[in-house]
Write an enzyme that holds these catalytic residues in place. Structure first.
Site, PDB file in Angstrom:
ATOM      1  N   GLU A 104       0.771  -1.170   0.028  1.00 59.12           N
ATOM      2  CA  GLU A 104      -0.037   0.010  -0.049  1.00 59.12           C
ATOM      3  C   GLU A 104       1.022   1.305   0.032  1.00 59.12           C
ATOM      4  OE1 GLU A 104      -2.294   2.723  -0.431  1.00 59.12           O
ATOM      5  OE2 GLU A 104      -3.569   0.611  -0.323  1.00 59.12           O
ATOM      6  N   ASP A 131       5.809   1.286  -4.345  1.00 56.75           N
ATOM      7  CA  ASP A 131       5.332   1.003  -5.571  1.00 56.75           C
ATOM      8  C   ASP A 131       5.058  -0.408  -5.928  1.00 56.75           C
ATOM      9  OD1 ASP A 131       4.327   1.080  -8.409  1.00 56.75           O
ATOM     10  OD2 ASP A 131       6.241   1.692  -9.230  1.00 56.75           O
ATOM     11  N   ASP A 154      -7.496   1.462  -8.309  1.00 56.26           N
ATOM     12  CA  ASP A 154      -8.067   2.752  -9.353  1.00 56.26           C
ATOM     13  C   ASP A 154      -8.779   2.495 -10.421  1.00 56.26           C
ATOM     14  OD1 ASP A 154      -8.397   5.283 -10.243  1.00 56.26           O
ATOM     15  OD2 ASP A 154      -7.038   6.227  -9.117  1.00 56.26           O
ATOM     16  N   LYS A 158     -11.815   7.787 -16.997  1.00 55.48           N
ATOM     17  CA  LYS A 158     -11.771   8.637 -18.199  1.00 55.48           C
ATOM     18  C   LYS A 158     -10.936   7.778 -19.276  1.00 55.48           C
ATOM     19  CE  LYS A 158     -12.005  13.389 -16.575  1.00 55.48           C
ATOM     20  NZ  LYS A 158     -11.300  14.627 -16.379  1.00 55.48           N
ATOM     21  N   ASP A 190     -15.818  -2.546  -8.934  1.00 52.72           N
ATOM     22  CA  ASP A 190     -16.792  -2.267  -9.169  1.00 52.72           C
ATOM     23  C   ASP A 190     -17.191  -1.275 -10.211  1.00 52.72           C
ATOM     24  OD1 ASP A 190     -15.513   0.140  -7.909  1.00 52.72           O
ATOM     25  OD2 ASP A 190     -17.298   0.491  -6.487  1.00 52.72           O
ATOM     26  N   LYS A 229     -14.168  -1.853   3.429  1.00 50.74           N
ATOM     27  CA  LYS A 229     -14.954  -0.756   3.743  1.00 50.74           C
ATOM     28  C   LYS A 229     -15.316  -0.179   2.640  1.00 50.74           C
ATOM     29  CE  LYS A 229     -14.239   3.638   6.048  1.00 50.74           C
ATOM     30  NZ  LYS A 229     -13.172   4.491   6.788  1.00 50.74           N
ATOM     31  N   PHE A 230     -14.531   0.009   1.389  1.00 49.19           N
ATOM     32  CA  PHE A 230     -14.680   0.301   0.180  1.00 49.19           C
ATOM     33  C   PHE A 230     -15.630  -0.153  -0.471  1.00 49.19           C
ATOM     34  CE2 PHE A 230     -14.168   0.920  -4.566  1.00 49.19           C
ATOM     35  CZ  PHE A 230     -13.890   2.124  -4.546  1.00 49.19           C
ATOM     36  N   GLU A 231     -15.934  -1.422  -0.340  1.00 54.33           N
ATOM     37  CA  GLU A 231     -17.102  -2.188  -1.055  1.00 54.33           C
ATOM     38  C   GLU A 231     -18.511  -1.973  -0.375  1.00 54.33           C
ATOM     39  OE1 GLU A 231     -18.076  -6.830  -2.394  1.00 54.33           O
ATOM     40  OE2 GLU A 231     -16.419  -6.702  -1.202  1.00 54.33           O
TER      41      GLU A 231
END
Length: 249
Positions: A104, A131, A154, A158, A190, A229-231
């Site tokens: 991370e 990285d 991420d 675009k 998602d 948490k994101f999901e």
């Protein structure tokens, strides 16, 4: 400024991420994001300072010795982009016969993950703040991973930014070399467009990579993947999630 403070703070730096053309060829290095100062809480900083010796791994230009690091020869699963780390720690706690390494780049997440690992008293987890493309290239030996997890990267929504997505042909090609026979690649997103992109990239590596989906595309959400948490936030917003699970022959 104390020496301990300096150690944690130096992890907050600009991280470069490889950029690729749409067909997966290496293009150049770009600054993908910046680890901003001011977001690392005192508690998270203390967790990094006090427990890095146990849970932290620093970038190196030679392969890690996982047996030496963990003190055993259990299978090693690598997760890229663990966020705040709660689901990764839960997975490590539920699978003591596996070793986990999480990468991370955001130090608040690293500090939070270490704090939860301390709370859960897990011994089979290490974290890296660097990285991921460089870690895979330099610090992970070929054939050394039992699995690779990438949850909700991420999506770079675009079209002109799609080349910045981490899942590209060259990325999966490198993953394939790092996996042992029978090793898995598990992606989740998602964003339907990104899911379809992931599927198209992975399919390029058939028959070396086998899709475990009975329908030849996506699998149902597996019970072994903790709800992030994101999901959970996405579910509240009505977002669907696509899981892909491929195994190396």
């Amino acid at each position: 400024m104390s020496e301990k403070y300096t150690f944690a703070d130096q992890k907050r730096k600009t991280v470069e991420q490889a950029e690729f053309t749409e067909d997966g060829r290496y293009l150049r290095k770009v600054r993908s994001f910046v680890l901003r100062t001011g977001r690392l809480s005192d508690f998270q900083r203390d967790m990094m300072n006090d427990h890095w010796a146990k849970f932290g791994l620093d970038y190196q230009k030679s392969p890690f010795d996982f047996v030496e690091i963990f003190g055993n020869a259990n299978p090693v699963v690598l997760e890229i982009g663990f966020g705040m780390g709660r689901s990764l720690v839960e997975m490590a706690a539920q699978n003591p016969d596996r070793n986990y390494i999480g990468i991370e780049v955001h130090t608040p997440g690293v500090g939070a993950c270490i704090a939860y690992a301390v709370e859960k008293q897990v011994d089979n987890l290490r974290v890296i703040c660097h990285d991921a493309t460089e870690i895979l290239r330099d610090a992970v030996a070929d054939g050394s991973l039992a699995g690779l997890q990438l949850y909700f990267p991420d999506p770079w929504q675009k079209s002109k930014h799609h080349k910045r997505r981490i899942v590209q042909t060259e990325f999966v090609m490198r993953l394939l070399t790092k996996l042992t026979a029978g090793g898995f690649i598990h992606f989740a997103t998602d964003w339907q467009n990104y899911a379809e992109h992931m599927l198209a990239v992975l399919r390029q590596f058939s028959p070396a990579l086998v899709n475990t989906s009975p329908t030849g595309d996506f699998i149902d959400r597996p019970a072994f993947r903790p709800l992030t948490k994101f999901e959970a936030r996405g579910q509240r917003l009505g977002h669907a999630v696509w899981d892909l699970y491929f195994v190396k022959k």
